[in-house]
Design an enzyme around this catalytic site. Sequence first.
Site, PDB file in Angstrom:
ATOM      1  N   ASP A  39     -11.453   1.548   3.342  1.00 21.28           N
ATOM      2  CA  ASP A  39     -11.503   0.085   3.224  1.00 21.28           C
ATOM      3  C   ASP A  39     -12.949  -0.391   3.059  1.00 21.28           C
ATOM      4  OD1 ASP A  39      -9.534  -1.760   2.993  1.00 21.28           O
ATOM      5  OD2 ASP A  39      -9.287  -2.145   5.143  1.00 21.28           O
ATOM      6  N   GLN A  93      -5.007  -2.269   9.272  1.00 20.19           N
ATOM      7  CA  GLN A  93      -4.630  -3.541   8.652  1.00 20.19           C
ATOM      8  C   GLN A  93      -5.214  -4.695   9.485  1.00 20.19           C
ATOM      9  OE1 GLN A  93      -2.885  -3.803   5.643  1.00 20.19           O
ATOM     10  NE2 GLN A  93      -3.473  -5.922   5.832  1.00 20.19           N
ATOM     11  N   LYS A 101       0.842  -1.211   0.000  1.00 21.01           N
ATOM     12  CA  LYS A 101       0.000   0.000   0.000  1.00 21.01           C
ATOM     13  C   LYS A 101       0.874   1.257   0.000  1.00 21.01           C
ATOM     14  CE  LYS A 101      -3.590  -2.727   2.039  1.00 21.01           C
ATOM     15  NZ  LYS A 101      -4.108  -3.368   3.227  1.00 21.01           N
TER      16      LYS A 101
END
Length: 284
Positions: free
Chosen positions: A121, A98, A54
């Site tokens: 996300d 994450q 990322k």
Amino acid sequence: MVAEIFDGKQIANSIEEEIIEETKELIEKRGVIPGLAVILVGSDPGSQVYVNIKRKASSRVTFHFEDYVFPDTAEEKEIIDLIERLNNDDKIHGILVQLPLPKHLDENRVISAISPEKDVDGLHPISAGNLLLKQEGFVANTPAGILEMLRRSNIDVKGKDVVIVNRSKIVGRPLMVLLINNDATVTVCHTKTKDIKTHMKRADILVVAVGTPKFVTADMVKEGVIVIDVGINRVEGKLCGDVDFENVKEKASYITPVPGGVGPLTVVMLMRNVLMAAKRSLKK
Ligand code: NAP
């Protein structure tokens, strides 16, 4: 029939080009650099790899990137305090935690602390609700990437029988809704499904994300099926998916490779969400 191979890398590259162009314009005309903050808790090597991917993607599309690393023993309050600070930081348009988090942390509580406007996300309950109600919002990256890959390969899911083997909150659930919103007929299978092979065999499009190498073999699919392999496994040091690629490709019309299939799309969809969040912040 020998399948056409989806080139996820190439599709992702062309989306990246579009993002770079739009970002350039956003910076020149509005003085806004899209910013992404990634929070990593613990030292799981897999998660470190994903954060690095990322970081590199953010750099390619010229975004501002910050990462925050907590030890395995971090307390929930420390992480939520950081999220609240980032919620109020104008340089940051997207916040990503994450996953998975260490067991002692409540994933739902942590994700819910992210401002829905920065939930790039697409896992916040508000984002999930917007998707369910077919309203504008952030869509989880892997399902969004799968739909984008099909769209850019001129495959219309309308009226297709799609079978998904996965019901997780990052893959199966949002993908199910996204497909229904796009007029597909969807079956979702999981470990309690009876006679899963019968379901798989009648799929026009089969999406698999179980995390087991060679879970799908040629005898389980129908001639001409479109196979989307989301699984990521490591066998003898090499990455592979959940599908017996060599044999299934002889029967399928399209198939995704692993690596180079869904993975690159997932990352670029995250970048697209960050750009969208930066643009939306101007409307406030
Ligand atoms: P997960 O939360 O563990 O979910 C796995 C799902 O597969 C569950 O719904 C599980 O059913 C189902 N399943 C497992 N074994 C099965 C079996 N034998 N028969 C039927 N269903 C079975 O995992 P995840 O986070 O969704 O990820 C799944 C895979 O996709 C992993 O390999 C992961 O690395 C990969 N992944 C790839 C990307 C990408 O960008 N390419 C993104 C995300 C995930 P139950 O619900 O009944 O347990």
